[in-house]
Structure formats: C-alpha cells, structure tokens
Design a protein around this motif. Sequence first.
Motif, PDB file in Angstrom:
ATOM      1  N   ARG A 140      30.766 -37.178  18.171  1.00 26.65           N
ATOM      2  CA  ARG A 140      30.910 -38.640  18.225  1.00 26.65           C
ATOM      3  C   ARG A 140      32.261 -38.941  19.165  1.00 26.65           C
ATOM      4  NH1 ARG A 140      26.820 -40.658  17.020  1.00 26.65           N
ATOM      5  NH2 ARG A 140      27.645 -42.543  16.568  1.00 26.65           N
ATOM      6  N   ARG A 168      25.582 -49.334  13.525  1.00 26.62           N
ATOM      7  CA  ARG A 168      26.168 -49.785  14.710  1.00 26.62           C
ATOM      8  C   ARG A 168      25.914 -50.881  14.965  1.00 26.62           C
ATOM      9  NH1 ARG A 168      22.629 -47.595  18.837  1.00 26.62           N
ATOM     10  NH2 ARG A 168      21.641 -49.729  19.016  1.00 26.62           N
ATOM     11  N   PHE A 207      23.340 -43.965  23.470  1.00 27.09           N
ATOM     12  CA  PHE A 207      24.639 -43.904  22.463  1.00 27.09           C
ATOM     13  C   PHE A 207      24.928 -42.493  22.303  1.00 27.09           C
ATOM     14  CE2 PHE A 207      22.663 -48.059  22.361  1.00 27.09           C
ATOM     15  CZ  PHE A 207      24.032 -49.033  22.368  1.00 27.09           C
ATOM     16  N   TRP A 241      30.217 -52.393  21.130  1.00 25.09           N
ATOM     17  CA  TRP A 241      29.727 -51.823  19.907  1.00 25.09           C
ATOM     18  C   TRP A 241      30.858 -51.539  19.080  1.00 25.09           C
ATOM     19  CZ3 TRP A 241      26.988 -51.653  24.441  1.00 25.09           C
ATOM     20  CH2 TRP A 241      25.573 -52.196  24.489  1.00 25.09           C
ATOM     21  N   GLU A 242      30.544 -51.316  17.714  1.00 24.28           N
ATOM     22  CA  GLU A 242      31.357 -50.566  16.828  1.00 24.28           C
ATOM     23  C   GLU A 242      30.628 -49.880  15.944  1.00 24.28           C
ATOM     24  OE1 GLU A 242      32.561 -54.221  13.755  1.00 24.28           O
ATOM     25  OE2 GLU A 242      34.011 -54.067  15.499  1.00 24.28           O
ATOM     26  N   GLU A 243      31.150 -48.904  15.298  1.00 26.64           N
ATOM     27  CA  GLU A 243      30.463 -48.134  14.428  1.00 26.64           C
ATOM     28  C   GLU A 243      31.127 -47.808  13.043  1.00 26.64           C
ATOM     29  OE1 GLU A 243      27.392 -45.259  16.765  1.00 26.64           O
ATOM     30  OE2 GLU A 243      29.123 -44.325  16.007  1.00 26.64           O
TER      31      GLU A 243
END
Length: 260
Positions: free
Chosen positions: A79, A218, A92, A188-190
């Motif tokens: 990640r 996501r 991604f 983006w955020e996860e």
Amino acid sequence: MSATRYEETAAHLRERIKEGDYPPGTKLPSVRTLEATYDVSSGTIRAALRILEAEGLVKTVLKSGIVVRNQTSRRRLTRSSAITHDGTGYRFPAAAAVGEVWTPHGQPVASVEPVPADVAAVFGLDPGTPVVRRRRVMSPEGEDPWDVIDTWIPPRIITQAPQAGEPVTGKGGYLARIEEAGHGPISWEETARADMPTKEESDLLGISTLMPVMRILRTGLSALDGLPVECSAYAIPADRVEIHSALQRADSAAWPVTYN
C-alpha cells in the motif's frame, strides 16, 4: 488447554490435505464415512469441516459434497499513496507485480443495484437506494478469481456524466467521464477492514461464506465540491493477501537518537 475432538479431527484432515492425500478438486469422504473413520459424531465432523472451510482448504459444492480447493498463493499488497496513469487509465496501488497481467473473469457488468450500507454512508444515501454499480471479477492471468471490485457511482454523477454508468465508457474509462464533467482532478482516500463475504461474493470467488475477506473501500472526491463521485469496494479473500507498508522515520526519530 487440550484440543477438542473436532479440533483434533480438523487438524488430522488438514494434515492429510496438505500432504496431498486429498488433492485439489477431489472430494472428502462423506460425513458418515468420516464419522466411522474418526469414531466421532456427525456434529463433530461438521464442526471440523467448518474450521477447514473457514481456512479456505475446502468448500461445499452443491450436489458434490466437500471439495478440496486449489490453494491460491498469497500475494503481498503493497500500500502506498502513488496513483499512476499509463495512458489508458488510472492505476491504483495493488498486489500485481511489475509486468504481471491481470484479466477479468467474464465481462464487467454495469447495472442498477441497491446500495449497501457502508457505501450508502459514503454517499449520504439510505441503504438500499438504487445506485449504478460497475462490477469486475479479476485475477492474475490463468488463476482462479482473486477479487471482486464493485464501483458505485451516485445518481447525481450519473445525471452529469451518463456514460460513466454505461457498459462502454470510452477512453480513460468511467473516471475520465466523471472528471470531464467538471469534477477533475479527482482525489482519493481509502479504508480497509476485515469482513465476512456476502453469499454472492463467496460464489464469485469460489470460497466459503466462513472465509473472511479484506474489504477495501476507495472513495473518489470531486475537485469541484469535495463530495464523493465514486466509491469502489474491493473484496479479497483473507488467504490470498497480506498488507505490506514501508515505514519511515519522522524527524523526531532521526538517527542517531538523542535521549533525554
């Protein structure tokens, strides 16, 4: 604490599977046969089999019985915050090695479905609201299904970028259509958590409903208003992945360390 009879039975069956006595694709003996073999009750055998199902070693196949699963190699999921673009679309952080080819199982499907609670919360909608869902089942080339990816696009975005909800989205995919509608550049955020699969997910992935999955959510955010424009939910069986992250020293931990 000593092992219970069902744990002992599960341990013995596990060892026989790993030693190749029951190769992938073969059926285990019937519950009645296993009862006689281990001199235990049917309840003990079923409890032992549930353990093996949860570990991903076996699965129940309708009209066939308990079948030994192919053991998919565990991949390291590295990640990072790096999002790239290869000229055809965004890429991604994922588990794919450099140069590894991933392919879909079946055709990606776009349809209107009741939105699940976790995605509904992202969009500020009531659970069950009809929302466009783009579904893909992916794996490294030649392997069994590895993950299910459901991308949900809220109604307000479909109104502004209708092609994003169609089966064919054009160059750059659905994200390009959303950004062209005035929401680019998307950020983006996860979030990630352990979860249990839905029956539909377990069927698509060929796993037991007892096998946990890693669920990665996501969320893409509009540069225009900061609101979510898409939410992609990944379901990855727990026996196929491990998370790896590179850790960095902050200034306060610079070496050599000074102690008070």
